[in-house]
Every structure is written in structure tokens, then in C-alpha cells.
Design a protein around this motif. Structure first.
Motif, PDB file in Angstrom:
ATOM      1  N   PRO A 263       0.823  -1.213   0.000  1.00  0.00           N
ATOM      2  CA  PRO A 263       0.000   0.000   0.000  1.00  0.00           C
ATOM      3  C   PRO A 263       0.856   1.263   0.000  1.00  0.00           C
ATOM      4  O   PRO A 263       1.944   1.294   0.577  1.00  0.00           O
ATOM      5  CB  PRO A 263      -0.811  -0.125   1.294  1.00  0.00           C
ATOM      6  CG  PRO A 263      -0.031  -1.053   2.153  1.00  0.00           C
ATOM      7  CD  PRO A 263       0.653  -1.998   1.232  1.00  0.00           C
ATOM      8  N   VAL A 264       0.346   2.282  -0.663  1.00  0.00           N
ATOM      9  CA  VAL A 264       0.998   3.591  -0.722  1.00  0.00           C
ATOM     10  C   VAL A 264       0.027   4.622  -0.172  1.00  0.00           C
ATOM     11  O   VAL A 264      -1.170   4.598  -0.496  1.00  0.00           O
ATOM     12  CB  VAL A 264       1.397   3.956  -2.167  1.00  0.00           C
ATOM     13  CG1 VAL A 264       1.946   5.375  -2.237  1.00  0.00           C
ATOM     14  CG2 VAL A 264       2.429   2.969  -2.697  1.00  0.00           C
ATOM     15  N   ILE A 265       0.523   5.526   0.668  1.00  0.00           N
ATOM     16  CA  ILE A 265      -0.316   6.572   1.268  1.00  0.00           C
ATOM     17  C   ILE A 265       0.000   7.895   0.595  1.00  0.00           C
ATOM     18  O   ILE A 265       1.147   8.351   0.594  1.00  0.00           O
ATOM     19  CB  ILE A 265      -0.062   6.695   2.781  1.00  0.00           C
ATOM     20  CG1 ILE A 265      -0.200   5.339   3.468  1.00  0.00           C
ATOM     21  CG2 ILE A 265      -1.044   7.701   3.398  1.00  0.00           C
ATOM     22  CD1 ILE A 265       0.211   5.363   4.929  1.00  0.00           C
ATOM     23  N   GLY A 266      -1.029   8.529   0.012  1.00  0.00           N
ATOM     24  CA  GLY A 266      -0.850   9.844  -0.586  1.00  0.00           C
ATOM     25  C   GLY A 266      -0.808  10.928   0.478  1.00  0.00           C
ATOM     26  O   GLY A 266      -1.183  10.713   1.636  1.00  0.00           O
ATOM     27  N   ASN A 267      -0.353  12.106   0.092  1.00  0.00           N
ATOM     28  CA  ASN A 267      -0.265  13.216   1.050  1.00  0.00           C
ATOM     29  C   ASN A 267      -1.622  13.619   1.600  1.00  0.00           C
ATOM     30  O   ASN A 267      -1.716  14.207   2.682  1.00  0.00           O
ATOM     31  CB  ASN A 267       0.421  14.422   0.398  1.00  0.00           C
ATOM     32  CG  ASN A 267       1.903  14.195   0.201  1.00  0.00           C
ATOM     33  OD1 ASN A 267       2.518  13.416   0.920  1.00  0.00           O
ATOM     34  ND2 ASN A 267       2.479  14.859  -0.794  1.00  0.00           N
ATOM     35  N   ASP A 268      -2.701  13.313   0.851  1.00  0.00           N
ATOM     36  CA  ASP A 268      -4.051  13.631   1.325  1.00  0.00           C
ATOM     37  C   ASP A 268      -4.635  12.512   2.168  1.00  0.00           C
ATOM     38  O   ASP A 268      -5.788  12.594   2.594  1.00  0.00           O
ATOM     39  CB  ASP A 268      -4.978  13.944   0.141  1.00  0.00           C
ATOM     40  CG  ASP A 268      -5.179  12.741  -0.780  1.00  0.00           C
ATOM     41  OD1 ASP A 268      -4.490  11.714  -0.591  1.00  0.00           O
ATOM     42  OD2 ASP A 268      -6.017  12.835  -1.695  1.00  0.00           O
TER      43      ASP A 268
END
Length: 313
Positions: A263-268
Motif C-alpha cells: 500500500p501507498v499513502i498519498g499526502n491527502d
């Protein structure tokens, strides 16, 4: 290779007619770098056009890292570790004695760390010379993570999680029994999370296991820490969890197929996962938070996958 907008629209597709296991890394100028199983390493423009290719002697499953000066590092199944200039020319090559699928990590001082199937974990200077190596009991397929104090964490298929000092000496090891490709990540307090076999482990900075969440099958994907204190991870089959460190489940979603990528977490705070034929953007909680403010909160350290240690403030 696909480029998808935050709204889920395909911006462009770059096709090479072979399997791509290497995760792309994005440079400061927007160039996208990745390797493929046609034995080539690719540089693609932000518009999806080929910039250049570099040929190696075998598959490239290692995900690239990008140094502050733009140098690109990656390993290959030809047992070599490569450094390329941003224009695609070869800077140097470091030979190991077996295949390299581990993705490199770059420390604050520019030292490059990676593992090999020859059972060794390597630290190289930016000029490609060996700084030191550390021998484990089995091949190393996962990727290292680096703490803000310089400690390097990685796993080996000998079933151990290792913590090394920047000089290559061992700080501690924890026998997890796991032998998957999952890599460690760090939260703001220095806790580590990783998959070991069929369990997700939470380990403190001193190498003590604090908690585990076990699944039905082995997990290869790497977890991700959010600034809210939650950790996101996949669990076979077909589920993604958000857990607090005390073991409280915040939410989970069921997917159409098993989650095959980290999983990748965006800045938002949007969480992106890939399951089989789908890319999913998850925002089903009112506690959306950006990545944890740690040195290595997710696979490859950040959403651009530069593999470079982050400022923890």
C-alpha cells in the motif's frame, strides 16, 4: 506501465510486452524509472514517452532508488548492482556472486544498502566501492529500511530481522521465522512493522516483538504507517486492514483478488492498493492521514519510491 489520475482516469499506458515486477521510482524532474523482465531498465517521461533504456544481462525485479544527485541504483538477476547517470549512461557496476532482487536504500550520507542471494548485505560508497558487507544465513530478497539515527533494518530468508549500525556491526536480531519479500517500515516512535511468513509483526526499536496479526497465508506486501498512528496491511485472502498499534481495528475492506503490491499513502491520506486487475483508492474513514512523519513510513520510503531516507520531522 500505467499513469492514473487521482480521480481514477488512465492518463497514459506505456507497453513493453513483458512482466514488470519492479516498482517505479519518480525523480525530481518527473522521470519515471523501473526495470522489467525483458532485461532492460527504463526511463519514461511524465507524458509516458520513452526517454532511454539500459540493457542488463538478466531480469530486473529490483525497484530503483534515486540519490539526491539524480544517480539511479538497482540490482539485476545477472548478479550485478548498477549505478546509472540521469542520462542513462553507466556510472559503475558492483558485482555480487548471486542474483539481486532486493531494492536498495540510500542513507543520509549517500551510502547505498542492499541484499543479495549470495546471503550478504552490502553497504557501498557513492563511488561504487564496498564500505562493508554483513553475512546472513540465507538469501536476502527484501529491501532495507533506515532509521533517522542511521540504523539499518532488513530481513533474510534465514528467518531473522536484523538491525545494523551504520558501521556494519550488529545491533540486534529477532528470529521471526518468516521468509517473505515484505520489508520493514518505521513509525514516528521507531517501531517497526513487517510481514514475517503469515503474520504481520509490530517490533519496537530494541528488537522486542510487541504485537502480531496472523493471516491464513504468507504475506509479501510491505505495510505502511500513517500519521494517525495506524498501520495499513494486506491479509490473504482479499482484505486490507487499518489497525491501531494497540490491536484495535479501525476499518477493513474486502477486495476482488489478493493484494499483490504494497500500500501507498498519498499526502491527502488516500490509500492506494493493487489487487489483481484493479488499482484501488481507499478513503473510507474519517481519519484519513498522510504518511507517518518517520524516516521510512512505507515501501521505498515515500510515495515517489525514491528509496532515500526521509527527514523525520
Amino acid at each position: 506501465m500505467l499513469a492514473v489520475t487521482p480521480q481514477g482516469r488512465v492518463e497514459w499506458a506505456f507497453k513493453i510486452n513483458t512482466e514488470i515486477k519492479s516498482s517505479p521510482a519518480i525523480a525530481d524532474d518527473g522521470t519515471i524509472y523501473f526495470g522489467a523482465r525483458d532485461r532492460k531498465f527504463y526511463a519514461v517521461t511524465p507524458q509516458g514517452r520513452l526517454k532511454w533504456t539500459f540493457a542488463t544481462g538478466a531480469w530486473i525485479d529490483s525497484s530503483p532508488a534515486i540519490a539526491g544527485d539524480g544517480t539511479i541504483y538497482f540490482g539485476s538477476w545477472d548478479a550485478n548492482f548498477y549505478a546509472l547517470n540521469p542520462n542513462g549512461s553507466k556510472k559503475w557496476v558492483f558485482a555480487t556472486s548471486n542474483i539481486v532482487v532486493s531494492s536498495p536504500a540510500i542513507g543520509k550520507d549517500g551510502t547505498i544498502y542492499f541484499g543479495s542471494h549470495d546471503k550478504n548485505f552490502y553497504a557501498l560508497k557513492p563511488d561504487g566501492s564496498r564500505l562493508w558487507s554483513f553475512t546472513t544465513g540465507a538469501p536476502i530478497v527484501s529491501s532495507p529500511a533506515i532509521n533517522s539515527d542511521g540504523t539499518i533494518y532488513f530481513t533474510s530468508t534465514d528467518g531473522n530481522l536484523y538491525a545494523l549500525r551504520p558501521d556494519g556491526s550488529e545491533r540486534w536480531r529477532l528470529h521471526t521465522g518468516g521468509a517473505t519479500e515484505s520489508s520493514p517500515v518505521l513509525d514516528e516512535s521507531g517501531n517497526l512493522c513487517l510481514a514475517a511468513g503469515s503474520c504481520i509483526l509490530l517490533v519496537d526499536r530494541n528488537g522486542k516483538k510487541r504485537r502480531e496479526w496472523c493471516t491464513a497465508l504468507p504475506v509479501d506486501a510491505t505495510p505502511a504507517f500513517a500519521a494517525s498512528g495506524e498501520v495499513y496491511f494486506s491479509a490473504p485472502w482479499r482484505r486490507v486492514y487499518a489497525m491501531e498499534l494497540n490491536g484495535t481495528e479501525r476499518w477493513h475492506i474486502d477486495t476482488a483478488a489478493n493484494v499483490i503490491a504494497s500500500p501507498v499513502i498519498g499526502n491527502d491520506g488516500t490509500v492506494y492498493v493493487s489487487d489483481g486487475p484493479y488499482l484501488r483508492a481507499i478513503n473510507s474513514t474519517n481519519r484519513l492521514a498522510p504518511p507517518a512523519k518517520s524516516s521510512w513510513p512505507m515501501f521505498r520510503a515515500n510515495a515517489r519510491h525514491t528509496g532515500r531516507v526521509q527527514s523525520a520531522n
